[in-house]
Design an enzyme around this catalytic site. Structure first.
Site, PDB file in Angstrom:
ATOM      1  N   TYR A   2      12.744 -44.287 -43.982  1.00 48.64           N
ATOM      2  CA  TYR A   2      12.486 -42.896 -43.396  1.00 48.64           C
ATOM      3  C   TYR A   2      11.143 -42.732 -43.063  1.00 48.64           C
ATOM      4  CZ  TYR A   2      17.284 -42.081 -44.556  1.00 48.64           C
ATOM      5  OH  TYR A   2      18.623 -42.200 -44.771  1.00 48.64           O
ATOM      6  N   GLN A  25      23.379 -32.070 -37.586  1.00 45.52           N
ATOM      7  CA  GLN A  25      23.422 -33.215 -38.331  1.00 45.52           C
ATOM      8  C   GLN A  25      22.289 -34.217 -38.217  1.00 45.52           C
ATOM      9  OE1 GLN A  25      27.755 -34.928 -38.005  1.00 45.52           O
ATOM     10  NE2 GLN A  25      27.171 -33.973 -36.206  1.00 45.52           N
ATOM     11  N   ASN A  26      21.246 -33.792 -37.199  1.00 40.95           N
ATOM     12  CA  ASN A  26      20.167 -34.441 -36.882  1.00 40.95           C
ATOM     13  C   ASN A  26      19.018 -34.220 -38.102  1.00 40.95           C
ATOM     14  OD1 ASN A  26      21.608 -35.620 -34.970  1.00 40.95           O
ATOM     15  ND2 ASN A  26      20.659 -34.763 -33.088  1.00 40.95           N
ATOM     16  N   HIS A  41      21.927 -31.912 -42.785  1.00 40.84           N
ATOM     17  CA  HIS A  41      21.892 -33.343 -43.380  1.00 40.84           C
ATOM     18  C   HIS A  41      20.263 -33.685 -43.692  1.00 40.84           C
ATOM     19  CE1 HIS A  41      25.863 -34.989 -41.287  1.00 40.84           C
ATOM     20  NE2 HIS A  41      26.116 -34.316 -42.510  1.00 40.84           N
ATOM     21  N   CYS A  59       5.673 -34.421 -57.193  1.00 43.05           N
ATOM     22  CA  CYS A  59       5.887 -32.955 -56.909  1.00 43.05           C
ATOM     23  C   CYS A  59       4.688 -32.142 -57.288  1.00 43.05           C
ATOM     24  CB  CYS A  59       7.090 -32.542 -57.269  1.00 43.05           C
ATOM     25  SG  CYS A  59       7.302 -32.291 -58.866  1.00 43.05           S
ATOM     26  N   GLY A 111      27.664 -34.318 -28.878  1.00 43.15           N
ATOM     27  CA  GLY A 111      26.754 -35.633 -29.372  1.00 43.15           C
ATOM     28  C   GLY A 111      27.011 -36.156 -30.508  1.00 43.15           C
ATOM     29  N   ALA A 144      24.704 -35.347 -22.212  1.00 41.34           N
ATOM     30  CA  ALA A 144      24.376 -34.138 -22.833  1.00 41.34           C
ATOM     31  C   ALA A 144      23.230 -33.312 -22.053  1.00 41.34           C
ATOM     32  CB  ALA A 144      23.770 -34.018 -24.177  1.00 41.34           C
TER      33      ALA A 144
HETATM   34  P1  NAD Z   1      27.031 -40.885 -34.157  1.00 46.18           P
HETATM   35  O1  NAD Z   1      26.032 -41.977 -33.765  1.00 46.18           O
HETATM   36  O2  NAD Z   1      28.175 -41.148 -34.920  1.00 46.18           O
HETATM   37  O3  NAD Z   1      27.796 -40.339 -32.784  1.00 46.18           O
HETATM   38  C1  NAD Z   1      26.898 -40.243 -31.704  1.00 46.18           C
HETATM   39  C2  NAD Z   1      27.799 -39.767 -30.442  1.00 46.18           C
HETATM   40  O4  NAD Z   1      26.940 -39.288 -29.534  1.00 46.18           O
HETATM   41  C3  NAD Z   1      28.698 -40.780 -29.980  1.00 46.18           C
HETATM   42  O5  NAD Z   1      30.139 -40.593 -29.927  1.00 46.18           O
HETATM   43  C4  NAD Z   1      28.200 -41.042 -28.393  1.00 46.18           C
HETATM   44  O6  NAD Z   1      29.108 -41.527 -27.571  1.00 46.18           O
HETATM   45  C5  NAD Z   1      27.461 -39.871 -28.364  1.00 46.18           C
HETATM   46  N1  NAD Z   1      26.438 -40.091 -27.327  1.00 46.18           N
HETATM   47  C6  NAD Z   1      25.834 -40.981 -27.008  1.00 46.18           C
HETATM   48  N2  NAD Z   1      24.656 -40.844 -26.155  1.00 46.18           N
HETATM   49  C7  NAD Z   1      24.900 -39.416 -25.587  1.00 46.18           C
HETATM   50  C8  NAD Z   1      24.377 -38.690 -24.633  1.00 46.18           C
HETATM   51  N3  NAD Z   1      23.329 -38.953 -23.931  1.00 46.18           N
HETATM   52  N4  NAD Z   1      25.087 -37.479 -24.481  1.00 46.18           N
HETATM   53  C9  NAD Z   1      26.264 -36.932 -25.064  1.00 46.18           C
HETATM   54  N5  NAD Z   1      26.917 -37.728 -26.245  1.00 46.18           N
HETATM   55  C10 NAD Z   1      26.194 -39.021 -26.335  1.00 46.18           C
HETATM   56  O7  NAD Z   1      26.275 -39.484 -34.637  1.00 46.18           O
HETATM   57  P2  NAD Z   1      26.789 -38.381 -35.460  1.00 46.18           P
HETATM   58  O8  NAD Z   1      28.162 -37.775 -35.290  1.00 46.18           O
HETATM   59  O9  NAD Z   1      25.703 -37.169 -35.416  1.00 46.18           O
HETATM   60  O10 NAD Z   1      26.815 -38.657 -36.939  1.00 46.18           O
HETATM   61  C11 NAD Z   1      25.673 -39.610 -37.348  1.00 46.18           C
HETATM   62  C12 NAD Z   1      24.937 -39.549 -38.675  1.00 46.18           C
HETATM   63  O11 NAD Z   1      23.766 -40.286 -38.579  1.00 46.18           O
HETATM   64  C13 NAD Z   1      24.697 -37.924 -38.822  1.00 46.18           C
HETATM   65  O12 NAD Z   1      24.748 -37.652 -40.135  1.00 46.18           O
HETATM   66  C14 NAD Z   1      23.162 -37.745 -38.617  1.00 46.18           C
HETATM   67  O13 NAD Z   1      22.416 -37.257 -39.653  1.00 46.18           O
HETATM   68  C15 NAD Z   1      22.547 -39.172 -38.630  1.00 46.18           C
HETATM   69  N6  NAD Z   1      21.625 -39.599 -37.763  1.00 46.18           N
HETATM   70  C16 NAD Z   1      20.807 -38.675 -37.238  1.00 46.18           C
HETATM   71  C17 NAD Z   1      19.910 -38.922 -36.224  1.00 46.18           C
HETATM   72  C18 NAD Z   1      18.775 -38.095 -35.675  1.00 46.18           C
HETATM   73  O14 NAD Z   1      18.327 -37.254 -36.338  1.00 46.18           O
HETATM   74  N7  NAD Z   1      18.457 -38.132 -34.255  1.00 46.18           N
HETATM   75  C19 NAD Z   1      19.947 -40.215 -35.388  1.00 46.18           C
HETATM   76  C20 NAD Z   1      21.313 -41.240 -35.799  1.00 46.18           C
HETATM   77  C21 NAD Z   1      21.962 -40.844 -36.895  1.00 46.18           C
END
Ligand code: NAD
Length: 235
Positions: free
Chosen positions: A52, A89-90, A107, A134, A174, A217
């Site tokens: 992380y 979820q990001n 998340h 903490c 996404g 996106a």
């Molecule tokens: P996921 O990776 O399972 O799915 C991502 C989806 O986005 C895929 O279906 C893919 O086809 C699509 N995608 C890829 N590029 C794209 C674009 N340019 N435009 C539109 N769609 C696009 O991700 P999820 O469903 O968010 O689940 C994954 C878990 O992992 C979450 O819980 C999240 O917290 C975590 N995560 C977070 C990050 C972040 O904070 N950026 C990155 C990776 C994973």
């Protein structure tokens, strides 16, 4: 108009943050169970801290910028006729940097650390290690990344369900639809007669949406917004 938007890793992909699924089941060369579970943190906290810390450092890379999809959502939410609940979820901060307020980070967030005992959180920009304790407990406790790991309960669920139940539109952007409970939001929306839209690079597993925009996106989000504005005469 009440609108709920759910975003996933795909909305940040064009900014340069790798998604989860597109890395073939590995996330940044790690297996999820080695870095994103409470068991992994108990067994090898330093490996989890390091994972992380690297993700958090990436947020300060000057090349990492919000993309057109993040910015378009923020501008859409500023319309006086729109009441948007933006759920992500990001764990990155690209929605905020794109201009969005009150983002619901179900998340957790990379830029936050959490006391393992009281669960109180504090903003955190630097590296986090086992030596960081903490200030909320009488006997200082270790801190952990403020991330909801697999097997843990996502945050703000009641608020999210309430927002979906009172929405007119629900749009998922996404997200692969493979991580629950977020993947089930579309079913709740449909039960409440909320119009549902999916914006994703490809078809996802979580089938039932009224409308689909398949593509990037950065291109599809502005198009979806323009069509909603025209259809419902929003300004
Ligand atoms: P996921 O990776 O399972 O799915 C991502 C989806 O986005 C895929 O279906 C893919 O086809 C699509 N995608 C890829 N590029 C794209 C674009 N340019 N435009 C539109 N769609 C696009 O991700 P999820 O469903 O968010 O689940 C994954 C878990 O992992 C979450 O819980 C999240 O917290 C975590 N995560 C977070 C990050 C972040 O904070 N950026 C990155 C990776 C994973």
């Amino acid at each position: 108009m009440n609108i709920v938007v759910l975003t996933g890793a795909g909305i940040s992909a064009e900014s340069g943050i790798r998604t989860f699924r597109d890395s073939g089941g590995l996330w940044e060369n790690e297996r999820i169970e080695d870095v994103a579970t409470p068991e992994a943190f108990s067994a090898n906290p330093n490996r989890v801290y390091d994972f992380y810390n690297t993700r958090r450092q990436q947020l300060f890379d000057p090349q990492l910028q919000p993309n057109k999809a993040h910015v378009a959502l923020a501008e859409f939410a500023r319309l006086s006729s729109v009441n948007m609940t933006l759920v992500t979820q990001n764990v990155d901060n690209l929605h905020e940097r794109g201009g969005s307020d009150n983002v619901v980070h179900m998340h957790g967030e990379l830029l936050s650390a959490k006391c393992v005992k009281s669960h109180e959180t504090v903003r955190w920009n630097g590296d986090l290690t086992a030596l960081n304790t903490c200030q909320c407990c009488q006997l200082a406790q270790p801190m952990r990344p403020d991330i909801v790991w697999f097997g843990e309960m996502p945050l703000y669920m009641e608020r999210i369900y309430q927002a979906i139940e009172t929405a007119s539109l629900f749009c998922a952007i996404g997200t692969s639809g493979s991580v629950y409970p977020a993947a089930g939001f579309v079913d709740i929306a449909r039960q409440c007669d909320v119009e549902t839209t999916l914006i994703n690079l490809d078809e996802t597993d979580n089938g039932h949406f009224d409308n689909r925009y398949l593509g990037k996106a950065s291109e599809c989000v502005p198009r979806w917004i323009e069509s909603v504005k025209a259809k419902y005469e929003l300004d």
